[in-house]
Write an enzyme that holds these catalytic residues in place. Structure first.
Site, mmCIF file in Angstrom:
data_model
loop_
_atom_site.group_PDB
_atom_site.id
_atom_site.type_symbol
_atom_site.label_atom_id
_atom_site.label_comp_id
_atom_site.label_asym_id
_atom_site.label_seq_id
_atom_site.Cartn_x
_atom_site.Cartn_y
_atom_site.Cartn_z
ATOM 1 N N ARG A 8 44.464 42.825 34.611
ATOM 2 C CA ARG A 8 44.823 43.486 33.355
ATOM 3 C C ARG A 8 44.196 42.740 32.190
ATOM 4 O O ARG A 8 44.839 41.942 31.502
ATOM 5 C CB ARG A 8 46.344 43.561 33.220
ATOM 6 C CG ARG A 8 46.937 44.671 34.074
ATOM 7 C CD ARG A 8 48.374 44.969 33.717
ATOM 8 N NE ARG A 8 48.784 46.272 34.198
ATOM 9 C CZ ARG A 8 49.990 46.793 34.019
ATOM 10 N NH1 ARG A 8 50.909 46.110 33.352
ATOM 11 N NH2 ARG A 8 50.289 47.977 34.487
ATOM 12 N N GLN A 59 40.440 47.887 31.470
ATOM 13 C CA GLN A 59 41.421 48.944 31.213
ATOM 14 C C GLN A 59 40.943 50.303 31.718
ATOM 15 O O GLN A 59 41.728 51.107 32.210
ATOM 16 C CB GLN A 59 41.718 49.017 29.712
ATOM 17 C CG GLN A 59 42.576 47.870 29.207
ATOM 18 C CD GLN A 59 42.863 47.982 27.719
ATOM 19 O OE1 GLN A 59 42.200 48.729 27.006
ATOM 20 N NE2 GLN A 59 43.831 47.228 27.239
ATOM 21 N N ASP A 110 41.857 50.699 35.388
ATOM 22 C CA ASP A 110 43.242 50.383 35.751
ATOM 23 C C ASP A 110 43.969 51.619 36.298
ATOM 24 O O ASP A 110 44.621 52.358 35.560
ATOM 25 C CB ASP A 110 43.970 49.816 34.533
ATOM 26 C CG ASP A 110 45.371 49.323 34.856
ATOM 27 O OD1 ASP A 110 45.818 49.480 36.011
ATOM 28 O OD2 ASP A 110 46.025 48.771 33.948
ATOM 29 N N SER A 169 47.924 51.836 36.016
ATOM 30 C CA SER A 169 48.428 52.317 34.730
ATOM 31 C C SER A 169 48.189 53.807 34.554
ATOM 32 O O SER A 169 49.063 54.532 34.062
ATOM 33 C CB SER A 169 47.770 51.541 33.581
ATOM 34 O OG SER A 169 48.190 50.197 33.584
ATOM 35 N N TYR A 196 53.340 41.983 33.574
ATOM 36 C CA TYR A 196 54.413 42.471 34.428
ATOM 37 C C TYR A 196 55.681 41.659 34.193
ATOM 38 O O TYR A 196 55.635 40.481 33.827
ATOM 39 C CB TYR A 196 54.016 42.363 35.908
ATOM 40 C CG TYR A 196 52.814 43.182 36.288
ATOM 41 C CD1 TYR A 196 52.924 44.554 36.490
ATOM 42 C CD2 TYR A 196 51.565 42.594 36.447
ATOM 43 C CE1 TYR A 196 51.821 45.317 36.840
ATOM 44 C CE2 TYR A 196 50.450 43.348 36.794
ATOM 45 C CZ TYR A 196 50.587 44.701 36.992
ATOM 46 O OH TYR A 196 49.494 45.454 37.332
#
Length: 381
Positions: free
Chosen positions: A122, A127, A130, A133, A228
């Site tokens: 992350r 991004q 990802d 997500s 997290y």
């Protein structure tokens, strides 16, 4: 390199790993792409949509797996399929490497470079890759719509000549990507929303979406470097349960999204807490696939406990499969393109590079990922 894209065959999987637009982008970058026939069936995408943008179609799944230099897929393979892969190939998909020890070992034994989409670091540069997500975002949306459809009342406030209907109340536990989308979706539907997360740092994000942040003093909690939530102690979980019960008693919908990366999900709602809820209330347990946040939830089932419906469907992104496929396809293509050499048509491996160091699990016949190596070590006595 030949890029092979097999069809997803797990029961109930409606998503497609790569859409025709993704194949078009690959071909434009000098990639040779072969798909398994029927790749897009779940979204009613014909093989011709792929061949029109430059792909070829393989009738034999076994032949595709055995010939491809790079395999792009969504779900982890059955362990029996690993032996069918070309030795030295690159396999990219979700893998669940913390729990699928035998699968990881099979990849290593067969000389496959296995890349786990869950393990994409992350960081800002990654991004666009990802997938956790992107899929969690859609799951948050799907959870709210599912719960609203099951609920026997509406969510928005309505003032009518026949009287005023008060807004429904939604309580979201866990304000990560999925939780924040659930909050936003519930607010759009007109609900009054409360939310809780063990990380106080997300309070501002929750309130920016119009929800009320439930504050429970759990002491030191924090989050990992990857954003997290840290695992709570049993004492902290019990304190969390106590603080949540009063809000649950007044809620029409409760949505739980609490997961600890690489570990079993915490049990944050007990049957005693469910007993405090109104009959007809709905609880959606997003973490059912990793052990469940809610006592009594069952994978892919709706369970009624004293009038409260507990929903435990696993593949929530698959309920909005078109968009989930679009986002996952983009995640995969972005990952490939970051390391693709157009002039030679090759995916360049560099295990010292930050992203690959995080997501490559096996290479050269060995388990090479330090995070997974450390997770396998016996806990200190």
């Amino acid at each position: 390199m030949l890029i092979g894209i097999p069809k997803e065959i797990e029961a109930g999987e409606t998503r497609v790993p790569v859409l025709p637009d993704g194949v078009k982008k690959l071909v434009a970058q000098n990639a040779t792409v072969t798909i398994e026939t029927g790749l897009g069936d779940s979204l009613q995408i014909p093989d011709s949509a792929y061949t029109d943008v430059g792909a070829t179609v393989a009738e034999s799944r076994t032949a595709l797996l055995g010939q491809a230099d790079v395999i792009l897929r969504l779900r982890k393979p059955a362990i029996e399929e690993v032996a069918q892969l070309k030795q030295g190939c690159i396999h990219i998909s979700f893998l669940d490497p913390f729990n699928e020890h035998a699968l990881v070992d099979a990849f290593a034994a067969h000389g496959v470079t296995a890349i786990s989409m869950e393990m994409i670091p992350r960081i800002t540069r990654s991004q666009k890759m990802d997938a956790l997500s992107s899929q969690a975002n859609l799951a948050g949306y799907a959870m709210v719509l599912l719960a609203a459809e099951r609920l026997d009342r509406i969510l928005p406030m309505m003032m009518t000549p026949a009287g005023t209907i008060t807004p429904g109340r939604v309580f979201v536990i866990g304000a990560g990507v999925a939780g924040l989308q659930a909050i936003a979706t519930a607010k759009r539907l007109g609900a009054r929303v409360d939310a809780f997360d063990t990380r106080p740092v997300v309070k501002e994000q929750v309130e920016s979406l119009g929800a009320k942040f439930l504050e429970i003093d759990l002491g030191e909690t924090g989050q990992t470097a990857g954003g997290y939530a840290n695992q709570l102690t049993e004492a902290q979980i019990e304190k969390q349960r106590q603080g949540q019960t009063d809000v649950m008693a007044n809620s029409d919908i409760v949505i739980t999204t609490a997961q600890v990366f690489g570990r079993k999900a915490p049990r944050i709602i007990t049957k005693d807490m469910l007993a405090a809820m109104k009959p007809g209330s709905i609880v959606v347990d997003m973490a059912v696939d990793s052990g469940g946040n809610v006592e009594g939830s069952e994978p892919d089932k709706e369970v009624n406990i004293n009038g409260v419906t507990i929903i435990g469907y696993r593949n929530l992104p698959g309920r909005v499969a078109q968009n989930a496929s679009q986002m996952y396809s983009n995640n995969l293509i972005n990952l490939v393109f970051d390391y693709w050499q157009k002039d030679t048509g090759v995916f360049a491996l560099n295990l010292d590079e930050e992203i690959q160091k995080g997501c490559v699990i096996t290479h050269g016949g060995e388990l090479v990922n330090n995070v997974i190596k450390n997770a396998r070590k016996p806990a200190a006595a």
